[in-house]
Scaffold this active site. Structure first.
Site, mmCIF file in Angstrom:
data_model
loop_
_atom_site.group_PDB
_atom_site.id
_atom_site.type_symbol
_atom_site.label_atom_id
_atom_site.label_comp_id
_atom_site.label_asym_id
_atom_site.label_seq_id
_atom_site.Cartn_x
_atom_site.Cartn_y
_atom_site.Cartn_z
ATOM 1 N N PRO A 192 0.828 -1.307 0.032
ATOM 2 C CG PRO A 192 -0.894 -1.687 1.434
ATOM 3 C CD PRO A 192 0.278 -2.115 1.002
ATOM 4 N N GLY A 193 1.899 1.350 0.753
ATOM 5 C CA GLY A 193 2.692 2.405 0.659
ATOM 6 C C GLY A 193 4.116 2.526 -0.082
ATOM 7 C CB SER A 229 8.380 3.104 -8.286
ATOM 8 O OG SER A 229 7.239 3.407 -9.135
ATOM 9 C CD GLN A 281 -4.550 17.574 -46.043
ATOM 10 O OE1 GLN A 281 -4.627 18.876 -45.435
ATOM 11 N NE2 GLN A 281 -3.786 17.603 -47.250
ATOM 12 C CD GLU A 304 4.635 -6.306 -14.805
ATOM 13 O OE1 GLU A 304 5.150 -5.970 -13.838
ATOM 14 O OE2 GLU A 304 3.930 -7.406 -15.092
#
Length: 401
Positions: A132-133, A136, A295, A379
């Site tokens: 939870p904390g 990364s 275009q 990831e």
């Protein structure tokens, strides 16, 4: 698509596998994906079909009952499945990472025990690293495994566990100070534990609770959960590889191939978004002609197709680098970063092409618009990928002055 995202140099077997998977996606996934996603319903019938195709054992060696295929073959299959419904590719991904970690790092007894049943889809894998904390910062893990005789006692709370409810084998990363004196670098005092459990929610074995599904913006159908360990006892022979202190490296190895998988998912979702956009642009008329003849829309389609091609090429390169036995963290980081960012952009352009109808749940692009953001985080965030890429570039291009 007939022309985009083609891969040169595939064997006849690889082409046959991919053709089979694409046919399965077109017939069994695309017709039901949006309805299942809106109900947040687990795709049981689809998963059973993937088991029959042997996809749960795609990269598991033949000696353990798998197909023994390459990471490239696996990534291309994931690309096809994500084109149908990204959640299904997520169900396979975590299973694949645990099987890969067992193949690369497990003891012979662990391989013999789990890999044959994983290849058959009888044992379903999940891996648990985040908390939870944590975010990364993997070094900040607080979950702990303490040795007690012939067992380890695990305590802590884990987060963002894909397949948390449906899995029966979870690779869990914990801190384990046993044999690692105070002051040891955090990444050298982590251990991966192989936790067997019953599928479902609540207390799935003594000391282990899966509280329930986390309600998400997208990426529905697949169960994403917390995992709470409170006095969970694990036999010592369920330490991955049989030795403590190697968990960080084992997990990072698994995440490295997982990043190729996320890149493949981004490619698949982007391909589907392009298909939807180019089809709608030829059916919708404004000012007396299909909008595809304007275009501005042609420019969008050109940019979308180029991004699909570029992401696919980088994903294939990263997979082939790993298959060659070389380190591929640079290539995997680049592929994951580019494919997830391009996926978001291609999906948004397809959404814009649909105009007001893109905002309607009746149109498939609405689902893709909610699914794409998950790839920006899974990831490792874009910022983490850029850190990895930058550090590796400095290693490769070290100043010689």
């Amino acid at each position: 698509m007939a022309r985009l995202a083609q891969t040169a140099g595939l064997t006849d077997i690889q082409q046959e596998i991919l053709a089979t998977v694409r046919d399965f996606v077109d017939k069994e996934i695309l017709p039901v994906a949006t309805a299942l996603e809106h109900r947040d319903e687990y795709p049981t019938q689809i998963v059973e079909g993937l088991k029959e195709l042997g996809l749960f054992g795609l990269m598991i060696p033949e000696e353990y009952g798998g197909l023994g295929e390459s990471l490239l073959t696996y990534a291309l299959c994931v690309e096809e499945i994500a084109r149908g419904w990204m959640s299904v590719s997520g169900i396979i991904n975590t299973h694949f990472i645990v099987a890969y970690m067992l193949k690369q790092h497990g003891t012979q007894e662990q391989k013999d025990t789990f890999l044959p049943r994983m290849a058959a889809g009888e044992v379903r894998g999940a891996f648990s690293m985040s908390e939870p904390g944590l975010g990364s910062d993997v070094s900040a893990i607080t979950s702990k495994g303490v040795k007690d005789g012939d067992e380890y006692v695990l305590n802590g709370q884990k987060m963002w566990l894909t397949n948390g409810g449906t899995s029966t084998l979870v690779a869990v990363l914990c801190r384990s100070d046993e044999g690692h004196p105070e002051g040891t670098a955090p990444h050298k005092s982590m251990t991966t534990f192989l936790v067997e459990k019953e599928p479902g929610f609540g207390e799935v074995r003594p000391g282990l609770t899966i509280p329930g599904k986390i309600d998400k913006m997208g990426y529905k159908g697949v169960d994403t959960t917390e995992l709470i360990m409170d006095g969970l006892r694990i036999p010592a022979n369920r330490v991955l590889g049989g030795v403590t202190g190697r968990g960080f490296y084992q997990m990072m190895d698994g995440v490295e191939v997982g990043r190729v998988n996320v890149a493949a998912r981004g490619c698949g979702v982007a391909q589907r978004a392009f298909e939807l956009g180019v089809d709608y642009a030829q059916q919708r008329h404004t000012f007396g002609k299909p909008i595809a003849q304007h275009q501005a829309i042609q420019f969008k389609l050109a940019e979308m197709a180029t991004k699909v091609e570029a992401a696919h090429a980088m994903m294939v390169n990263a997979a082939r680098k790993k298959d060659s036995g070389e380190r591929n963290d640079l290539e995997a980081g680049m592929a994951k970063y580019l494919a997830s960012e391009y996926c978001k952009e291609v999906v948004e352009d397809a959404f814009r092409i649909h105009g007001g109808y893109g905002f309607s749940k009746e149109y498939e692009i609405e689902r893709l618009y909610r699914e794409a953001p998950m790839l920006l985080i899974g990831e490792g965030t874009a910022e983490i990928q850029k850190m990895i890429i930058g550090r590796r570039l400095l290693e490769e291009y070290r100043f010689q002055g």
